[in-house]
Design a protein around this motif. Structure first.
Motif, mmCIF file in Angstrom:
data_model
loop_
_atom_site.group_PDB
_atom_site.id
_atom_site.type_symbol
_atom_site.label_atom_id
_atom_site.label_comp_id
_atom_site.label_asym_id
_atom_site.label_seq_id
_atom_site.Cartn_x
_atom_site.Cartn_y
_atom_site.Cartn_z
ATOM 1 N N GLU A 172 -5.422 -7.061 -1.510
ATOM 2 C CA GLU A 172 -5.279 -7.195 -0.230
ATOM 3 C C GLU A 172 -5.684 -8.562 0.462
ATOM 4 O OE1 GLU A 172 -7.543 -3.920 1.867
ATOM 5 O OE2 GLU A 172 -6.451 -2.459 0.909
ATOM 6 N N GLY A 205 -2.095 -1.251 -10.630
ATOM 7 C CA GLY A 205 -3.341 -1.905 -10.097
ATOM 8 C C GLY A 205 -3.617 -3.071 -11.018
ATOM 9 N N SER A 223 0.858 -1.122 0.118
ATOM 10 C CA SER A 223 0.021 0.078 0.190
ATOM 11 C C SER A 223 0.934 1.133 0.077
ATOM 12 C CB SER A 223 -0.720 0.067 1.135
ATOM 13 O OG SER A 223 -0.014 0.032 2.424
ATOM 14 N N SER A 266 -0.319 -1.992 -6.091
ATOM 15 C CA SER A 266 -1.151 -1.549 -5.246
ATOM 16 C C SER A 266 -2.625 -1.715 -5.675
ATOM 17 C CB SER A 266 -0.723 -0.241 -4.448
ATOM 18 O OG SER A 266 -1.590 -0.015 -3.464
ATOM 19 N N ASP A 267 -3.721 -2.357 -5.239
ATOM 20 C CA ASP A 267 -5.085 -2.411 -5.531
ATOM 21 C C ASP A 267 -5.727 -2.859 -4.175
ATOM 22 O OD1 ASP A 267 -6.207 -2.832 -8.575
ATOM 23 O OD2 ASP A 267 -7.628 -3.199 -6.709
ATOM 24 N N PRO A 268 -6.958 -2.416 -4.164
ATOM 25 C CA PRO A 268 -7.708 -2.838 -2.850
ATOM 26 C C PRO A 268 -7.829 -4.552 -3.110
ATOM 27 C CG PRO A 268 -8.716 -1.010 -3.647
ATOM 28 C CD PRO A 268 -7.496 -1.217 -4.721
ATOM 29 N N GLY A 294 -5.562 -11.519 -3.867
ATOM 30 C CA GLY A 294 -6.388 -11.107 -2.742
ATOM 31 C C GLY A 294 -6.962 -12.048 -1.854
#
Ligand SMILES: Cc1cc2nc3c(=O)[nH]c(=O)nc-3n(C[C@H](O)[C@H](O)[C@H](O)COP(=O)(O)OP(=O)(O)OC[C@H]3O[C@@H](n4cnc5c(N)ncnc54)[C@H](O)[C@@H]3O)c2cc1C
Lengths: 262, 363
Positions: free
Chosen positions: A92, A205, A65, A87-89, A217
């Motif tokens: 996670e 992302g 992040s 980085s990308d939700p 993720g």
């Protein structure tokens, strides 16, 4: 030679009493100081030395992040030419396989001659390098503590049990995981870090990397962290009490009872 | 669906007996009652045969894969052979050592299996799931993870974490043929067929099946890597493997100069100085003084650990249950889980006091 080093920003926990967060699946990170994973730092130093010897470039990449950008900047201050933050939700909660597949997508877009990772990081798994190599169908060697370049191949040394060394011939491009002690990483001064603060770090992302968010993720993870716990003390040590002088006297007495005489 | 369980062994590997015991212990945990595990031994004759015999003591089925190219246990080659040999959805066990760390992650990718590294405990959780306990954050914290193993799992097991189970049941022993020592198997129209027991050695419990020709039928896999040689670690001026009393220093010492304090202590204690890996990496100590899996294995009577966290790689080098005393600023340091006596304190304060204590006692 164009070299990519995969790095991770990790909390420095060795001298800290780690607390487990209320939900039981993470440690309390608020007061911890973050640094570049020890093994990765050796990998970046090695990449810089190779570049300085034979030319080319060194890029550093991390999956993380915004806060992890700082780790990339530190390695740029050390001498890396460029940094990339993946980085990308959707990333996670990735397991090791997820991280490896995100890195794979990046390497496919930014092909290099050599990929380095640290031998392991704070989850002590040592998995990302080997998985990345397999996904890219590249040869892999772990625990490397010496690299010699021979045209389109490398001779590398792997440190195995008892400090014995396996001398390995490996074709380029390849992936190597680096063991500590391969070199002496240079000191990064505050001025270097300040200079690196201005460097633009692209953030990529899932869309840019053409990754299916369902594959990575939490959704894509097949290995899930259920809980963290402090290991049972077992018998545990008899912890000495009292003033420093008293504790030391007791320790000396115990050692003498065990036959340390002098 | 039950998952066949395999244990991967390299005949050239170090501490083979320990690895066999480790993996048979882990295998019996994950195999449950309905299946038994198969050991697969890779190597070149004649070493592969003694390794097979050793594996027979603890596995009821042993697959022998022999070829001269396996003289050195090259994980890149063995990974390709595993792909030819392992059935889908297998649970594949190996030690978390430099061989397993080299082989495991990539094998998991190629088999489409999950990877569970460095497991201390393993549990089956009904169909298609498994849980494991692993250390994280330098051993201060353990993690329980669970995994979907419907497509199989590659698991590396922490050396020492599992011990010998009950010996396996004596399945249809096969004792014709005195030895398999002569066969290289590969390429030369070998007689072994899939699953067929060919020549067997006299086993303690298990049966040896020679899979060499089957596995090498398509030839030697082309891999981008080759082991050229093995170089043994050098010897130093002091042989700490023979020391009776060791004062071992870790990263709790923040400068090379501070180590002088430990040297003074060692002198008054009549001890030799040892250290953890980071002090060797920093070039503060010679490699020959490093205790641990990638250093020396020591067996002193007394081991005083100063500023050492107690990572498993370090502890792996301490054998023979010495009296273990530890000084560490962090009361949660894992070294205190295994120490006999401990002081929570700063080495810079404790060490000079202790030296003084021994000096006075002397006078
Ligand atoms: C394949 C492989 C092989 C390895 N082989 C070995 C090996 O053979 N030997 C080995 O040792 N390691 C080995 N390691 C490294 C190992 O994982 C650990 O990183 C290492 O053992 C840590 O050394 P340490 O305890 O000195 O340092 P740390 O883990 O950093 O611990 C330092 C300790 O000092 C304490 N401390 C800090 N300041 C003070 C102070 N002022 N006073 C008192 N205490 C203080 C801290 O609380 C901490 O517990 C290996 C790793 C890998 C991946």
């Amino acid at each position: 030679m164009d070299i990519l080093v995969c790095i991770k920003n990790v909390p420095d926990t060795s001298a800290e009493e780690i607390e487990i967060a209320d939900d039981g699946t993470d440690i309390v990170r608020d007061d911890l100081v973050y640094t570049v994973n020890e093994w990765d730092n050796y990998a970046v130093e090695e990449a810089i030395r190779i570049r300085d010897r034979v030319g080319g470039s060194v890029s550093v990449v991390t999956v993380g992040s915004e806060e992890d950008e700082e780790a990339l900047r530190r390695e740029i201050a050390m001498g890396a030419d460029a940094g990339f933050l993946l980085s990308d939700p959707a990333f996670e909660g990735s397991d090791g396989a997820g991280i490896a597949s995100i890195l794979e997508a990046f390497v496919r877009k930014h092909p290099v001659d050599l990929v380095l990772t640290g031998a392991q990081a704070d989850d002590e798994a040592g998995q990302v390098g080997g998985m990345l190599a397999a996904r890219l169908h590249l040869p892999f060697a772990s625990l490397v503590n010496r690299i010699d370049i021979r045209e389109d191949r490398l001779t590398v040394e792997r440190e195995v049990d008892g400090g014995n060394v396996e001398v390995v011939d490996i074709a380029l491009p390849c992936v190597l995981s680096i063991q500590t002690g391969i070199n002496e990483p240079r000191y990064v001064g505050i001025r270097g870090i300040r200079k690196a603060a201005a460097v633009h770090i692209p953030v990529l992302g899932a869309a840019e990397l053409e990754i299916d968010p369902a594959e990575v993720g939490r959704r894509g993870a097949r290995v899930l962290l259920e809980s963290l716990f402090v290991p049972a003390q077992g018998e545990g040590a008899v912890m000495l009490e009292g003033s420093l002088g008293q504790q030391v006297a007791q320790l000396a007495a115990a050692l003498k009872t065990q036959g340390v005489i002098r | 669906m039950t998952h066949p369980v395999f244990a991967i062994l390299s005949a050239g590997g170090s501490s083979l007996e320990d690895t066999i015991e480790l993996l048979s212990g882990a295998a019996s945990t994950v195999a449950g009652e309905e299946t038994s595990a198969t050991a697969v031994v890779f190597g070149a004759a004649p070493r592969v045969d003694s390794a097979c015999r050793a594996a027979c003591a603890m596995f009821s089925r042993v697959r022998r894969v022999a070829h001269p190219v396996l003289e050195h246990p090259d994980a890149e080659m063995i990974r390709e052979l595993c792909r030819r040999l392992l059935p889908p959805a297998a649970i594949v066990l190996m030690a978390h050592d430099p061989f397993g760390m080299d082989l495991g992650p990539g094998l998991a990718v190629h088999l489409g299996a999950v990877y569970l590294p460095d497991c201390l405990e393993l549990d089956r959780e009904g169909t298609g799931r498994m849980s494991a306990v692993r250390q994280v954050f330098g051993g201060q914290v353990n993690a329980r993870v669970s995994a979907d193993v419907t497509s199989g799992a590659v698991i590396t097991v922490r050396p020492g974490a599992f011990t010998r189970p009950e010996p396996p049941v004596d399945v249809s022993r096969e004792v014709d043929g005195p030895s398999v020592a002569s066969g290289e198997g590969a390429g030369e129209g070998g007689s072994a067929q899939a699953g067929e027991k060919t020549r067997g050695v006299v086993p303690t419990a298990g049966v040896i099946e020679d899979w060499s020709s089957k596995v090498f039928r398509e030839g030697v896999p082309g891999v981008g890597r080759r082991i050229l040689s093995i170089r043994e670690a050098g010897k130093g001026e002091v042989d700490i493997t023979r020391s009776d009393v060791l004062v071992a220093c870790g990263r709790g010492f923040e400068s090379a100069d501070d180590l002088e304090l430990a040297r003074e202590l060692a002198e008054v204690m009549g001890a030799d100085i040892a250290c953890s890996r980071p002090l060797v990496d920093a070039r503060w100590m010679e490699k020959t003084r490093q205790v641990g899996s990638s250093g020396q294995t020591v067996s002193p009577r007394v081991y005083l650990a100063l500023g050492i966290s107690g990572s498993f790689q370090h502890l792996a080098g301490i054998k023979g249950k010495p009296f273990l005393a530890a000084v560490n600023i962090n009361r949660r340091a894992p070294i205190f889980q295994v120490a006999d006596v401990g002081i929570v304190g700063d080495v810079l304060e404790v060490v000079p006091e202790l030296t003084e204590c021994f000096r006075e006692g002397k006078g």
